[in-house]
Write a protein that holds these residues in place. Structure first.
Motif, short mmCIF file in Angstrom:
data_model
loop_
_atom_site.label_atom_id
_atom_site.label_comp_id
_atom_site.label_asym_id
_atom_site.label_seq_id
_atom_site.Cartn_x
_atom_site.Cartn_y
_atom_site.Cartn_z
N PRO A 1 35.84 35.18 64.33
CA PRO A 1 36.74 35.31 63.17
C PRO A 1 37.56 36.59 63.25
CG PRO A 1 34.48 35.79 62.53
CD PRO A 1 34.41 35.25 63.93
N PRO A 2 38.84 36.54 62.94
CA PRO A 2 39.69 37.74 63.02
C PRO A 2 39.29 38.83 62.04
CG PRO A 2 40.87 35.90 62.02
CD PRO A 2 39.59 35.33 62.55
N SER A 3 38.48 38.48 61.03
CA SER A 3 38.05 39.48 60.05
C SER A 3 36.80 40.25 60.51
CB SER A 3 37.76 38.79 58.71
OG SER A 3 36.74 37.81 58.88
N LEU A 4 36.29 39.96 61.72
CA LEU A 4 35.07 40.59 62.22
C LEU A 4 35.23 42.11 62.28
CD1 LEU A 4 32.26 39.74 63.42
CD2 LEU A 4 33.32 39.99 65.67
N HIS A 5 34.24 42.86 61.74
CA HIS A 5 34.29 44.31 61.71
C HIS A 5 33.48 44.95 62.83
CE1 HIS A 5 35.84 45.27 57.38
NE2 HIS A 5 36.48 44.25 57.93
N SER A 6 32.36 44.32 63.21
CA SER A 6 31.45 44.91 64.19
C SER A 6 30.98 43.85 65.17
CB SER A 6 30.25 45.54 63.46
OG SER A 6 29.33 46.10 64.38
N LEU A 7 30.94 44.22 66.47
CA LEU A 7 30.53 43.28 67.50
C LEU A 7 29.60 43.99 68.48
CD1 LEU A 7 30.73 40.53 68.97
CD2 LEU A 7 32.81 41.40 70.09
N LEU B 1 38.42 44.61 63.88
CA LEU B 1 37.23 45.13 64.56
C LEU B 1 37.23 46.66 64.54
CD1 LEU B 1 34.73 44.08 66.15
CD2 LEU B 1 36.03 44.56 68.24
N CYS B 2 36.15 47.25 63.99
CA CYS B 2 36.03 48.71 63.91
C CYS B 2 35.02 49.27 64.91
CB CYS B 2 35.59 49.12 62.50
SG CYS B 2 36.81 48.78 61.21
N LYS B 3 34.01 48.46 65.26
CA LYS B 3 32.94 48.95 66.12
C LYS B 3 32.61 47.91 67.18
CE LYS B 3 28.22 50.80 66.03
NZ LYS B 3 27.06 51.15 65.19
N CYS C 1 43.11 45.53 69.54
CA CYS C 1 42.12 45.80 68.48
C CYS C 1 42.53 47.11 67.81
CB CYS C 1 40.72 45.89 69.07
SG CYS C 1 40.17 44.38 69.88
N THR C 2 43.52 47.03 66.96
CA THR C 2 44.20 48.23 66.45
C THR C 2 43.39 48.99 65.39
OG1 THR C 2 45.39 46.77 64.92
CG2 THR C 2 46.50 47.36 66.97
N SER C 3 42.26 48.41 64.94
CA SER C 3 41.41 49.11 63.97
C SER C 3 40.16 49.69 64.63
CB SER C 3 40.99 48.15 62.85
OG SER C 3 42.10 47.66 62.14
N LEU C 4 40.00 49.52 65.95
CA LEU C 4 38.78 49.93 66.63
C LEU C 4 38.61 51.45 66.58
CD1 LEU C 4 36.42 48.76 68.27
CD2 LEU C 4 37.73 49.23 70.35
N GLN C 5 37.45 51.89 66.06
CA GLN C 5 37.17 53.31 65.92
C GLN C 5 35.99 53.77 66.78
OE1 GLN C 5 36.74 54.51 61.84
NE2 GLN C 5 38.73 53.70 61.22
#
Length: 306
Positions: A11-17, A37-39, A58-62
């Motif tokens: 899902p494109p709303s995934l925050h962590s993988l 995706l942040c993490k 993944c422009t939100s990846l931190q």
């Protein structure tokens, strides 16, 4: 057996993988990217030879961690998003070089540890003006000196991991004058800490772990230049631990003024408290010893008040 992961099914709303323990995984395509995706953690994937393609989408990846990927041989840093705040690379023994990190301008923490094929550190570190924490070391064991790295003026925390052939710390550490925490591990060939350690005027905490032949701290004069140093921890350093013994150790006078000293997991009094080592021995003896400790503390407070 799983050899590739279809990111398009996520899902494109995934925050962590977290991708872990995929023994046959060879590639991870991110063609469409995961914009939320942040993490991302990639661990124990021994057949993975390169970072996922398309990570720049993944422009939100931190937070990105790659660990124990034995076949990882290349890292295309320019394919990483500049949004990264933390990058960890450890246990990747086929990795021989890392390109410049200069585009990761938001990076606050960088870890490059236990990559035993690595001979050089990446360039561009001095351009990372947000970088506060750095953990590096455990590189190619034939190197007889630590690879040079650029001075990072604003760095606050540094962990250095050595290997048996090293006999000294990297010289440019002395220029990290904003450093508040320094940790030194696995420098088995080193017998003494350098005199320039006294230049680290902001240092508050010093940890020394598993340096089995270390004998000498800097001189007392150098140690007293560290006016902000509040904690010293020495663990698994048998020679230095003995030499820092409070009663008879020739190095004790160099650290006796420091408020908190821990030797081999044991908190040692610096002599400013009447409750000293005896109370720390007795405190483990049960309820009766707790009463004893309270009585001793009451006496101390009484002396202070009078």
């Amino acid at each position: 057996m799983l050899s590739s992961i279809g990111i398009h099914s996520l899902p494109p709303s995934l925050h962590s993988l977290d991708i872990s323990g995929c023994k046959s995984l060879e590639s991870i395509p991110f063609e469409q990217g995961l914009p939320s995706l942040c993490k991302l953690d990639i661990r124990r994937c021994p057949q993975l030879s390169s970072l996922p393609s398309g990570l720049e989408y993944c422009t939100s990846l931190q937070d990105l961690t790659i660990s124990d990927c034995e076949m990882l041989s290349s890292i295309g840093i320019h394919g990483l998003p500049p949004s990264l705040h933390s990058l960890g690379i450890n246990g990747c023994n086929s990795l021989e070089s890392i390109p410049s990190l200069e585009n990761l301008t938001h990076l606050r923490k960088l870890e490059i540890v236990d990559c035993h094929g690595l001979k050089n550190l990446p360039g561009g570190l001095k351009t990372l003006t947000s970088l506060k924490e750095l953990e590096i070391g455990g590189f190619w064991k034939e190197l007889d000196s630590f690879p040079p790295f650029e001075v990072i003026p604003q760095l606050e925390s540094l962990m250095l991991r050595g290997w048996p052939t090293l006999q000294s710390l990297p010289e440019n550490v002395q220029h990290l004058t904003s450093l508040t925490h320094l940790e030194i591990r696995h420098f088995d060939g080193m017998e003494s800490l350098p005199e320039w350690l006294g230049n680290l005027a902001s240092l508050q905490s010093l940890r020394i772990w598993r340096c089995k032949n270390l004998k000498y701290l800097p001189t007392a004069e150098a140690m007293k230049c560290l006016t902000k140093l509040k904690k010293v921890y020495i663990a698994d350093c048998p020679v230095l631990k003995e030499r820092c013994n409070k009663k008879s150790g020739p190095e004790w006078h160099k650290i006796s003024h420091i408020p908190t000293i821990e030797l081999g997991g044991r908190l040692v009094s610096n002599g400013n408290s009447q409750l000293s080592e005896v109370a720390s021995d007795q405190i483990h003896g049960g309820f009766g010893c707790c009463i004893w400790a309270w009585e001793q503390l009451s006496r101390v407070l009484g002396w202070v008040l009078h």
